[in-house]
Design a protein around this motif. Structure first.
Motif, short mmCIF file in Angstrom:
data_model
loop_
_atom_site.label_atom_id
_atom_site.label_comp_id
_atom_site.label_asym_id
_atom_site.label_seq_id
_atom_site.Cartn_x
_atom_site.Cartn_y
_atom_site.Cartn_z
N LEU A 129 0.83 -1.19 0.00
CA LEU A 129 0.00 0.00 0.00
C LEU A 129 0.87 1.25 0.00
O LEU A 129 1.65 1.45 0.92
N GLY A 130 0.74 2.03 -1.04
CA GLY A 130 1.33 3.36 -0.95
C GLY A 130 2.30 3.83 -2.00
O GLY A 130 2.32 5.03 -2.29
N PRO A 131 3.16 2.97 -2.60
CA PRO A 131 4.15 3.54 -3.52
C PRO A 131 3.49 4.37 -4.62
O PRO A 131 2.58 3.88 -5.31
N GLY A 132 3.88 5.60 -4.72
CA GLY A 132 3.40 6.48 -5.79
C GLY A 132 1.90 6.70 -5.82
O GLY A 132 1.35 7.08 -6.85
N MET A 133 1.21 6.50 -4.73
CA MET A 133 -0.26 6.64 -4.78
C MET A 133 -0.70 8.10 -4.66
O MET A 133 -1.88 8.41 -4.82
N GLY A 134 0.22 9.02 -4.44
CA GLY A 134 -0.13 10.43 -4.35
C GLY A 134 -0.63 10.78 -2.97
O GLY A 134 -0.95 9.89 -2.17
N GLN A 135 -0.71 12.09 -2.72
CA GLN A 135 -1.13 12.52 -1.39
C GLN A 135 -2.35 13.42 -1.46
O GLN A 135 -2.54 14.31 -0.63
N GLY A 136 -3.17 13.20 -2.48
CA GLY A 136 -4.38 14.02 -2.62
C GLY A 136 -5.33 13.80 -1.45
O GLY A 136 -5.24 12.80 -0.73
N GLU A 137 -6.25 14.77 -1.31
CA GLU A 137 -7.16 14.73 -0.16
C GLU A 137 -8.03 13.47 -0.19
O GLU A 137 -8.22 12.79 0.83
N ALA A 138 -8.54 13.14 -1.40
CA ALA A 138 -9.42 11.98 -1.50
C ALA A 138 -8.66 10.70 -1.16
O ALA A 138 -9.17 9.81 -0.49
N THR A 139 -7.40 10.63 -1.60
CA THR A 139 -6.59 9.44 -1.31
C THR A 139 -6.32 9.34 0.19
O THR A 139 -6.35 8.25 0.77
N GLY A 140 -6.10 10.50 0.81
CA GLY A 140 -5.89 10.52 2.26
C GLY A 140 -7.12 10.00 2.99
O GLY A 140 -7.00 9.22 3.94
N GLU A 141 -8.29 10.43 2.52
CA GLU A 141 -9.53 10.01 3.16
C GLU A 141 -9.74 8.49 2.97
O GLU A 141 -10.13 7.77 3.88
N PHE A 142 -9.40 8.05 1.76
CA PHE A 142 -9.50 6.62 1.46
C PHE A 142 -8.62 5.81 2.41
O PHE A 142 -9.05 4.84 3.02
N LEU A 143 -7.38 6.26 2.55
CA LEU A 143 -6.43 5.51 3.38
C LEU A 143 -6.87 5.49 4.84
O LEU A 143 -6.83 4.46 5.51
N ASP B 147 4.16 1.96 2.50
CA ASP B 147 5.37 2.60 1.96
C ASP B 147 5.03 3.99 1.44
O ASP B 147 3.87 4.31 1.17
N ALA B 148 6.04 4.79 1.30
CA ALA B 148 6.01 6.05 0.54
C ALA B 148 4.80 6.92 0.89
O ALA B 148 4.62 7.29 2.05
N ASP B 149 3.95 7.24 -0.11
CA ASP B 149 2.82 8.14 0.16
C ASP B 149 1.85 7.55 1.18
O ASP B 149 1.16 8.28 1.89
N GLY B 150 1.80 6.22 1.26
CA GLY B 150 0.98 5.60 2.29
C GLY B 150 1.44 6.07 3.67
O GLY B 150 0.63 6.38 4.54
N LEU B 151 2.75 6.18 3.85
CA LEU B 151 3.31 6.64 5.13
C LEU B 151 3.11 8.15 5.30
O LEU B 151 2.79 8.63 6.39
N ASN B 152 3.31 8.88 4.19
CA ASN B 152 3.13 10.34 4.26
C ASN B 152 1.70 10.69 4.65
O ASN B 152 1.46 11.61 5.45
N LEU B 153 0.74 9.96 4.08
CA LEU B 153 -0.67 10.22 4.41
C LEU B 153 -0.96 9.79 5.84
O LEU B 153 -1.67 10.48 6.57
N LEU C 189 6.74 10.65 10.07
CA LEU C 189 6.02 9.75 10.98
C LEU C 189 6.28 10.11 12.43
O LEU C 189 5.39 10.03 13.28
N LEU C 190 7.52 10.51 12.72
CA LEU C 190 7.87 10.85 14.10
C LEU C 190 7.46 12.28 14.45
O LEU C 190 7.49 12.67 15.61
N GLY C 191 7.16 13.07 13.40
CA GLY C 191 6.80 14.47 13.64
C GLY C 191 7.97 15.29 14.12
O GLY C 191 7.83 16.13 15.01
N VAL C 192 9.18 15.03 13.60
CA VAL C 192 10.37 15.78 14.03
C VAL C 192 11.02 16.45 12.83
O VAL C 192 10.86 16.01 11.70
N GLU C 193 11.77 17.52 13.10
CA GLU C 193 12.48 18.26 12.05
C GLU C 193 13.71 17.49 11.59
O GLU C 193 14.08 17.51 10.43
N GLN C 194 14.34 16.84 12.56
CA GLN C 194 15.58 16.13 12.27
C GLN C 194 15.58 14.79 13.01
O GLN C 194 15.15 14.73 14.17
#
Ligand SMILES: NC(=O)C1=CN([C@@H]2O[C@H](COP(=O)(O)OP(=O)(O)OC[C@H]3O[C@@H](n4cnc5c(N)ncnc54)[C@H](OP(=O)(O)O)[C@@H]3O)[C@@H](O)[C@H]2O)[C@@H](O)CC1
Ligand SMILES: Nc1ncnc2c1ncn2[C@@H]1O[C@H](COP(=O)(O)OP(=O)(O)O)[C@@H](O)[C@H]1O
Ligand SMILES: [K+]
Length: 535
Positions: A329-343, A383-389, A417-422
């Motif tokens: 789930l997630g590689p290259g799936m984009g981070q659009g709002e609808a995709t976020g809601e789906f996830l 993975d990837a956008d799945g994690l970003n969303l 994921l950790l919500g940190v700058e570094q």
């Protein structure tokens, strides 16, 4: 099994060894003797060869004095260069060198390093015994100047004892600069900082001087080096009478209009490690990927704007998911709002706010509500956008079902994921703590990749390979891990074997194509060959 240790673990092991009857002097003698054997093997015939040993104030310097004695006794011409070490009659290893008449220079008498430069220029081998595990702060002042005399290009081989001086044993950081060694001989067990960058680069080739340590002590908390011997037994068996149903079905939900190729790379990654069937789920945006891999089947999903997957796709997915043993789930799936809601809804993480917004879908006992409820997911690679969303969903880690996912973040995704700058300096500890807190297997990707399990086990993959530093290689890895999950491997083992096979395939690509210009898709035909080699 090759264990990797932190300073704390190593000092505890040394104490345990002493409690079991070993002596500090004995351990140092073993360490120095082991390092000397490596040095002598590199030197060839020691007669007439010049060796300079840089000796620091602590036990690393003590090891250096033992090395100096053994290399001298083998016939080499050894000179000692002391930094911050004061002679004391109790310094038995120094005393033994004095008895043999080894040349001595004190750094305090050589403030411009003139003598040192001459020694280095004439040497065949320089042994760095300035600092080891005790490095506690950035290198500066005279020490920095001494280290600077060893900068490449240079003539002699540089061998570091235990760690290149200046490299932090826990994190691999070298904030004030460090010795850049051709090889490093770790004493007893390799320290974590030898596997993490920049320490890994500064260490050169890694070798080991064996110490008799009580290995069972603290074993469970130590990292394992991920090597062929560890993962070979995990390879799924291929009985001759097997059929495609024997090797599991993988559902891949990846790709979008902007990243259509990610879907192909993930599907092909899963198929190339032996999954029985791969199905690509998506709209028209991923049709091209499905056509590139005619072996994959397609699960058409309802599309939102621009072909993005949106909440409307949940009904079809819910029906299909029980037929699959793994989900990617997630590689290259984009981070659009609808995709976020789906996830969010696929993962069962909708907040009261989003319930109100899509309220009619989850209202009462309607058929639609049942169809759109969060399904029970099979073991899933996220993975990837799945994690970003996921990172955008409040308190996701408290609500996500535990022990269900393999997360495969690169450092940027890990930060989100950790919500940190570094990211914290100790990447192994970071991955381990996250895996424990989230209850998921975490694969923190990079030149060194760390695989951490919620139960505290962790493996380190020493796989630096610039051929992999190109877009799409992570999509292949996600598919590979999914393909192994479908074949019944536990998440931690699927992640470990997946990282190993991905690295082995990449090594094969590098051997034929070199460091630059490989495509992520070049990994695909090498995956079965890497498995063949491992089997
Ligand atoms: N014990 C045994 O039997 C065995 C030990 N073994 C060996 O021991 C090594 C660990 O020895 P160790 O603990 O004595 O630390 P080590 O690395 O020599 O340095 C400590 C000294 O460095 C100094 N210092 C630190 N950072 C500094 C900086 N940036 N700039 C300047 N100074 C700095 C620090 O001074 P201070 O901080 O007090 O000013 C202190 O004087 C290990 O790597 C292995 O090689 C193995 O052979 C197994 C058997
Ligand atoms: N220098 C490197 N050495 C070894 N592996 C690397 C290196 N650079 C990248 N990789 C590996 O390549 C993959 C890249 O994944 P990722 O960053 O997610 O890329 P993408 O999203 O473009 O596919 C990871 O498995 C990572 O460990
Ligand atoms: K050293």
């Amino acid at each position: 099994m090759q264990k990797i240790v932190t300073q704390t673990e190593m000092y505890a092991l040394e104490h345990a060894a002493v409690a079991h009857g070993a002596t500090w002097e004995g351990l140092m003698e073993q360490a120095g003797w082991g390092v000397a054997q490596v040095a002598l093997a590199r030197l060839g015939d020691p007669k007439g060869r010049r060796v300079v040993v840089l000796v620091g104030p602590g036990n690393n310097g003590g090891d250096g004095l033992v090395v100096a004695r053994h290399v001298h006794d083998a016939g080499a011409q050894v000179a000692l260069y002391f930094w911050r070490r004061q002679f004391a009659p109790s310094d038995a290893n120094w005393q033994r060198c004095r008895t043999r008449g080894l040349a001595e220079t004190m750094a305090a008498d050589d403030p411009t390093q003139t003598s040192l430069r001459k020694l280095v220029a004439e040497a065949d081998l320089v042994v760095d015994a300035l600092l080891g595990m005790g490095t506690s702060r950035p290198v500066e002042g005279p020490l920095a100047a001494i280290i600077a005399t060893l900068q490449p290009p240079r003539r002699p081989l540089v061998l570091a004892i235990d760690l290149p001086s200046g490299v932090d044993a826990g994190t691999g950081a070298a904030p004030g600069g460090a010795v850049c060694a051709d090889l490093t001989v770790a004493t007893g067990l390799p320290k974590r900082g030898l596997l993490l960058y920049p320490g890994r680069r500064l260490a050169g080739t890694l070798e080991l001087a064996i110490l008799e340590l009580p290995h069972d002590y603290l074993e469970t908390t130590m990292s394992d080096l991920l090597r062929a011997a560890e993962v070979q037994p995990l390879l799924p068996a291929r009985p001759p009478d097997a059929h495609k149903g024997s090797f599991g079905k993988v559902l891949v939900l990846a790709g979008s209009l902007h990243f259509p190729g990610a879907a192909y790379l993930a599907c092909a990654g899963a198929a190339r490690v032996g999954a029985g069937l791969v199905t690509l789920a998506g709209g028209r945006a991923v049709l091209g990927s499905a056509m590139r891999l005619p072996e994959a089947t397609l699960l058409p999903l309802a599309e939102g704007d621009w072909g993005a997957v949106g909440p409307g796709a949940l009904a079809e997915l819910n029906k299909a998911l029980p037929n699959y043993q793994a989900l990617v789930l997630g590689p290259g799936m984009g981070q659009g709002e609808a995709t976020g809601e789906f996830l969010q809804r696929l993962l069962g993480l909708e907040t009261p706010k989003s319930r109100v917004r899509v309220g009619f879908l989850i209202d009462s006992n309607s058929d639609e509500a049942t169809e759109n409820a969060a399904p029970d997911l099979p073991p899933t690679v996220l993975d990837a956008d799945g994690l970003n969303l996921l990172a955008k969903i409040e308190e996701w880690h408290e609500r996500l079902p535990r022990e269900r996912f393999v997360f495969t973040p690169h450092p940027g995704e890990m930060r989100r994921l950790l919500g940190v700058e570094q990211l914290p300096a100790d990447l192994v500890a970071t991955a381990c703590e996250a895996a424990k807190r989230w209850g998921q297997v975490v694969v923190l990707k990079g030149a060194t990749t760390i695989i951490a399990s919620p139960d505290g086990r962790n493996r380190i993959h020493d796989g630096a390979n610039p051929a992999l530093a190109t877009a799409g290689t992570g999509d292949v890895l996600a598919g590979v891990i999914g393909g192994l999950l479908a074949q019944g491997l536990a998440p931690y083992d699927a992640a470990s074997l997946g990282v190993f096979l991905h690295g082995a395939a990449a090594a094969r690509v590098r051997a034929t194509l070199g460091d630059a210009g490989a495509l992520a898709s070049d990994l695909l035909p090498e995956l079965p060959r890497a498995m063949l080699e491992l089997r």
